[in-house]
Scaffold this motif. Structure first.
Motif, PDB file in Angstrom:
ATOM      1  N   SER A 152       0.849  -1.193   0.000  1.00 57.28           N
ATOM      2  CA  SER A 152       0.000   0.000   0.000  1.00 57.28           C
ATOM      3  C   SER A 152       0.878   1.234   0.000  1.00 57.28           C
ATOM      4  O   SER A 152       1.918   1.269   0.662  1.00 57.28           O
ATOM      5  N   GLU A 153       0.463   2.237  -0.746  1.00 57.90           N
ATOM      6  CA  GLU A 153       1.279   3.446  -0.856  1.00 57.90           C
ATOM      7  C   GLU A 153       0.401   4.670  -1.065  1.00 57.90           C
ATOM      8  O   GLU A 153      -0.507   4.657  -1.901  1.00 57.90           O
ATOM      9  N   ALA A 154       0.685   5.721  -0.291  1.00 57.93           N
ATOM     10  CA  ALA A 154      -0.006   7.000  -0.433  1.00 57.93           C
ATOM     11  C   ALA A 154       1.051   8.104  -0.506  1.00 57.93           C
ATOM     12  O   ALA A 154       1.219   8.888   0.430  1.00 57.93           O
ATOM     13  N   PRO A 155       1.790   8.184  -1.620  1.00 60.43           N
ATOM     14  CA  PRO A 155       2.971   9.046  -1.689  1.00 60.43           C
ATOM     15  C   PRO A 155       2.747  10.423  -2.304  1.00 60.43           C
ATOM     16  O   PRO A 155       3.733  11.137  -2.561  1.00 60.43           O
ATOM     17  N   LEU A 156       1.484  10.792  -2.567  1.00 57.98           N
ATOM     18  CA  LEU A 156       1.259  12.041  -3.280  1.00 57.98           C
ATOM     19  C   LEU A 156       1.296  13.226  -2.323  1.00 57.98           C
ATOM     20  O   LEU A 156       0.274  13.809  -1.943  1.00 57.98           O
ATOM     21  N   THR A 157       2.506  13.571  -1.914  1.00 55.17           N
ATOM     22  CA  THR A 157       2.750  14.746  -1.076  1.00 55.17           C
ATOM     23  C   THR A 157       3.844  15.576  -1.736  1.00 55.17           C
ATOM     24  O   THR A 157       4.666  15.062  -2.509  1.00 55.17           O
ATOM     25  N   ALA A 158       3.863  16.857  -1.414  1.00 57.86           N
ATOM     26  CA  ALA A 158       4.854  17.759  -2.018  1.00 57.86           C
ATOM     27  C   ALA A 158       6.276  17.316  -1.701  1.00 57.86           C
ATOM     28  O   ALA A 158       7.167  17.369  -2.558  1.00 57.86           O
ATOM     29  N   PHE A 159       6.507  16.845  -0.467  1.00 61.01           N
ATOM     30  CA  PHE A 159       7.855  16.449  -0.064  1.00 61.01           C
ATOM     31  C   PHE A 159       8.317  15.202  -0.807  1.00 61.01           C
ATOM     32  O   PHE A 159       9.459  15.111  -1.273  1.00 61.01           O
ATOM     33  N   THR A 160       7.425  14.206  -0.958  1.00 59.59           N
ATOM     34  CA  THR A 160       7.791  12.981  -1.666  1.00 59.59           C
ATOM     35  C   THR A 160       8.077  13.266  -3.136  1.00 59.59           C
ATOM     36  O   THR A 160       9.055  12.761  -3.702  1.00 59.59           O
ATOM     37  N   ILE A 161       7.236  14.070  -3.759  1.00 63.81           N
ATOM     38  CA  ILE A 161       7.456  14.413  -5.162  1.00 63.81           C
ATOM     39  C   ILE A 161       8.756  15.194  -5.326  1.00 63.81           C
ATOM     40  O   ILE A 161       9.509  14.976  -6.283  1.00 63.81           O
ATOM     41  N   ALA A 162       9.052  16.078  -4.371  1.00 66.86           N
ATOM     42  CA  ALA A 162      10.310  16.830  -4.427  1.00 66.86           C
ATOM     43  C   ALA A 162      11.511  15.893  -4.362  1.00 66.86           C
ATOM     44  O   ALA A 162      12.539  16.126  -5.013  1.00 66.86           O
ATOM     45  N   GLN A 163      11.387  14.810  -3.590  1.00 62.92           N
ATOM     46  CA  GLN A 163      12.479  13.842  -3.515  1.00 62.92           C
ATOM     47  C   GLN A 163      12.711  13.163  -4.860  1.00 62.92           C
ATOM     48  O   GLN A 163      13.851  12.939  -5.276  1.00 62.92           O
ATOM     49  N   MET A 164      11.630  12.828  -5.550  1.00 69.23           N
ATOM     50  CA  MET A 164      11.773  12.195  -6.864  1.00 69.23           C
ATOM     51  C   MET A 164      12.339  13.182  -7.882  1.00 69.23           C
ATOM     52  O   MET A 164      13.152  12.817  -8.738  1.00 69.23           O
ATOM     53  N   LYS A 165      11.924  14.435  -7.783  1.00 66.90           N
ATOM     54  CA  LYS A 165      12.467  15.445  -8.688  1.00 66.90           C
ATOM     55  C   LYS A 165      13.955  15.676  -8.429  1.00 66.90           C
ATOM     56  O   LYS A 165      14.728  15.939  -9.361  1.00 66.90           O
ATOM     57  N   ALA A 166      14.361  15.566  -7.175  1.00 66.97           N
ATOM     58  CA  ALA A 166      15.780  15.738  -6.854  1.00 66.97           C
ATOM     59  C   ALA A 166      16.630  14.651  -7.497  1.00 66.97           C
ATOM     60  O   ALA A 166      17.807  14.871  -7.811  1.00 66.97           O
ATOM     61  N   LEU A 167      16.038  13.469  -7.717  1.00 66.69           N
ATOM     62  CA  LEU A 167      16.739  12.377  -8.386  1.00 66.69           C
ATOM     63  C   LEU A 167      16.770  12.554  -9.900  1.00 66.69           C
ATOM     64  O   LEU A 167      17.419  11.770 -10.598  1.00 66.69           O
ATOM     65  N   LYS A 168      16.037  13.571 -10.378  1.00 59.49           N
ATOM     66  CA  LYS A 168      15.973  13.891 -11.814  1.00 59.49           C
ATOM     67  C   LYS A 168      15.371  12.741 -12.636  1.00 59.49           C
ATOM     68  O   LYS A 168      15.802  12.466 -13.757  1.00 59.49           O
ATOM     69  N   ILE A 169      14.371  12.079 -12.049  1.00 59.26           N
ATOM     70  CA  ILE A 169      13.712  10.986 -12.762  1.00 59.26           C
ATOM     71  C   ILE A 169      12.232  11.264 -13.011  1.00 59.26           C
ATOM     72  O   ILE A 169      11.557  10.477 -13.681  1.00 59.26           O
ATOM     73  N   TYR A 170      11.720  12.395 -12.504  1.00 60.62           N
ATOM     74  CA  TYR A 170      10.290  12.669 -12.600  1.00 60.62           C
ATOM     75  C   TYR A 170       9.957  13.285 -13.958  1.00 60.62           C
ATOM     76  O   TYR A 170      10.752  14.005 -14.559  1.00 60.62           O
ATOM     77  N   ALA A 171       8.753  13.006 -14.440  1.00 60.87           N
ATOM     78  CA  ALA A 171       8.299  13.551 -15.717  1.00 60.87           C
ATOM     79  C   ALA A 171       8.192  15.076 -15.639  1.00 60.87           C
ATOM     80  O   ALA A 171       7.668  15.626 -14.666  1.00 60.87           O
ATOM     81  N   ASP A 172       8.674  15.746 -16.663  1.00 64.10           N
ATOM     82  CA  ASP A 172       8.503  17.196 -16.740  1.00 64.10           C
ATOM     83  C   ASP A 172       7.035  17.530 -16.937  1.00 64.10           C
ATOM     84  O   ASP A 172       6.267  16.749 -17.515  1.00 64.10           O
ATOM     85  N   SER A 173       6.644  18.714 -16.514  1.00 61.74           N
ATOM     86  CA  SER A 173       5.236  19.092 -16.590  1.00 61.74           C
ATOM     87  C   SER A 173       4.753  19.223 -18.028  1.00 61.74           C
ATOM     88  O   SER A 173       3.559  19.211 -18.293  1.00 61.74           O
ATOM     89  N   ASP A 174       5.677  19.344 -18.994  1.00 66.75           N
ATOM     90  CA  ASP A 174       5.250  19.455 -20.386  1.00 66.75           C
ATOM     91  C   ASP A 174       5.246  18.117 -21.122  1.00 66.75           C
ATOM     92  O   ASP A 174       5.038  18.066 -22.327  1.00 66.75           O
TER      93      ASP A 174
END
Length: 406
Positions: free
Chosen positions: A194-216
């Motif tokens: 089970s996972e509920a990871p949709l928080t600003a801090f968790t998403i920021a961690q994924m963005k810091a790894l440079k693996i998250y999809a760009d908004s465009d």
């Protein structure tokens, strides 16, 4: 280095999956999930987290309402994190489907990569502001919280296990259930993630790894085409940038000893492997851990018997390509049909492996391959008899499960 094939787990006692349930961006019932898989639409939307809009895959409105209703149904449940509520919902449905209702001695192993993410962040923010925390901070944020509450809710006195092995957590839960049953220490086990990871801090961690999809990566308010409809380009080996998107949800399965009359599918092989780290988050370019886990899951079965592989495929350049390379090395000139669901529901971290199992079970039941819509059409098998499911997490800990048609 030779593959670790000296443990032919597939030759030992078979395990039946007699119930499977989930709550995810696809819906809350097996029927709604399969209907959603029948469309080519992504479940991803843009929402604001912190200072920017990002792509996420949230629960459906019905799913959100269902979990809120569980929280409101009991005074104690109102203090639980979404990760626990998601698991409670899925656990109830799976046990009802399997016919375990009234049984009080099955085991429970529900894992999570992040655990009570939102609740922990809320309590920590209060601590930074006030220098103290609410009374229930510790008991409602421990990782064992999920399995404990499910065992309480379903009134079972069997063993309770919780763990986090990053993104392969749910399949490690399945491994544990298989091991307990095959050892003779239990006949039935409820497993999942089970996972509920949709928080600003968790998403920021994924963005810091440079693996998250760009908004465009997906466009808003313009006609969707093959080039812009899918923010997560999972399994697209030609992509030029990382495209991982986070989703939320839970999935659980009921495991029983032997080949049951009411089985949805049968686990005929499991495999696992960990490879030495060369980087904090990476696996090798040819995913040696996947090569070993898939070979172990096959056991003495001929690789040509596998019709479909549900890949982990997180939508990152290196992650997708390394897994594909591992498949090439294990299956050589007869690569099975390859698919994934992350283009549709995103990466649900610790829940993702069991959501992959759900997709595999549904394909076996309906005898239909769910394709990735932005890839070239594939030559599909006339029958789907065996499906392999993969998962891997930070640290190179891979799990592969071989499922067979009942």
């Amino acid at each position: 280095m030779p593959l670790n094939t000296n443990k032919p787990v597939s030759d030992t006692l078979e395990i039946s999956i007699t119930g499977i349930a989930s709550i995810s961006p696809l819906g809350t019932t097996l029927e709604s999930v399969w209907e959603a898989y029948g469309t080519e639409a992504s479940c991803m939307v843009q929402k604001r987290y912190g200072a920017e809009m990002v792509w996420v895959a949230p629960l459906t409105a019905d799913g959100r309402a269902e979990t809120k209703a569980i929280g409101a149904s009991n005074g104690m449940y109102g203090n639980l994190d979404d990760s626990v509520l998601f698991a409670l919902y899925a656990g109830r449905k799976a046990v009802s489907q399997s016919g375990w209702s009234g049984n009080n001695d099955f085991g429970v192993n529900i894992g999570s990569s992040r655990g009570a993410t939102a609740l922990f962040e809320k309590y920590h923010a209060e601590f930074l502001k006030n220098g103290r925390t609410p009374t229930l901070t510790s008991p409602t944020t421990t990782l064992g919280n999920i399995s404990s509450w499910i065992a309480h809710d379903l009134q079972t006195s069997g063993p309770e296990i919780s763990h986090s092995i990053t993104c392969s957590t749910a399949l490690h839960a399945l491994l544990n259930g298989v091991a307990w049953i095959r050892s003779g220490m239990a006949d039935q086990f409820l497993v999942g993630g089970s996972e509920a990871p949709l928080t600003a801090f968790t998403i920021a961690q994924m963005k810091a790894l440079k693996i998250y999809a760009d908004s465009d990566m997906g466009k808003v308010n313009i006609p969707r085409t093959a080039d812009n409809a899918y923010p997560c380009r999972a399994l697209d080996l030609q992509k030029k940038r990382n495209t991982m998107v986070l989703g939320e949800g839970a999935a659980v399965a009921c495991l029983e000893k032997g080949r049951s009359d009411n089985a949805l599918a049968v686990i005929t092989g499991v495999g696992y492997a960990t490879e030495p780290l060369k980087h904090n988050i990476s696996i090798s370019t040819d995913a040696l851990c996947f090569q070993r886990s898939m070979a172990m899951a096959l056991g003495t079965a001929d690789p040509s018997e596998v019709d479909v592989i549900v890949m982990h495929a997180p939508g990152t350049i290196k992650g997708d390509l390394s897994e594909f390379t591992a498949i090439e090395k294990v299956f050589c000139n007869k690569i099975p049909v390859l698919t994934t669901n992350k283009w549709k529901i995103g990466h649900t971290f610790g829940a993702s492996g069991l959501l992959n199992i759900e997709l595999a079970v549904l394909m076996l039941l309906h005898q239909k391959v769910i394709e990735v819509p932005f890839l070239e059409p594939i030559s599909k098998p006339s029958q789907i008899n065996k499906v392999m499911v993969n998962a891997v997490g930070f640290g190179g800990n891979a799990v592969s499960v071989l499922l067979s048609r009942k």
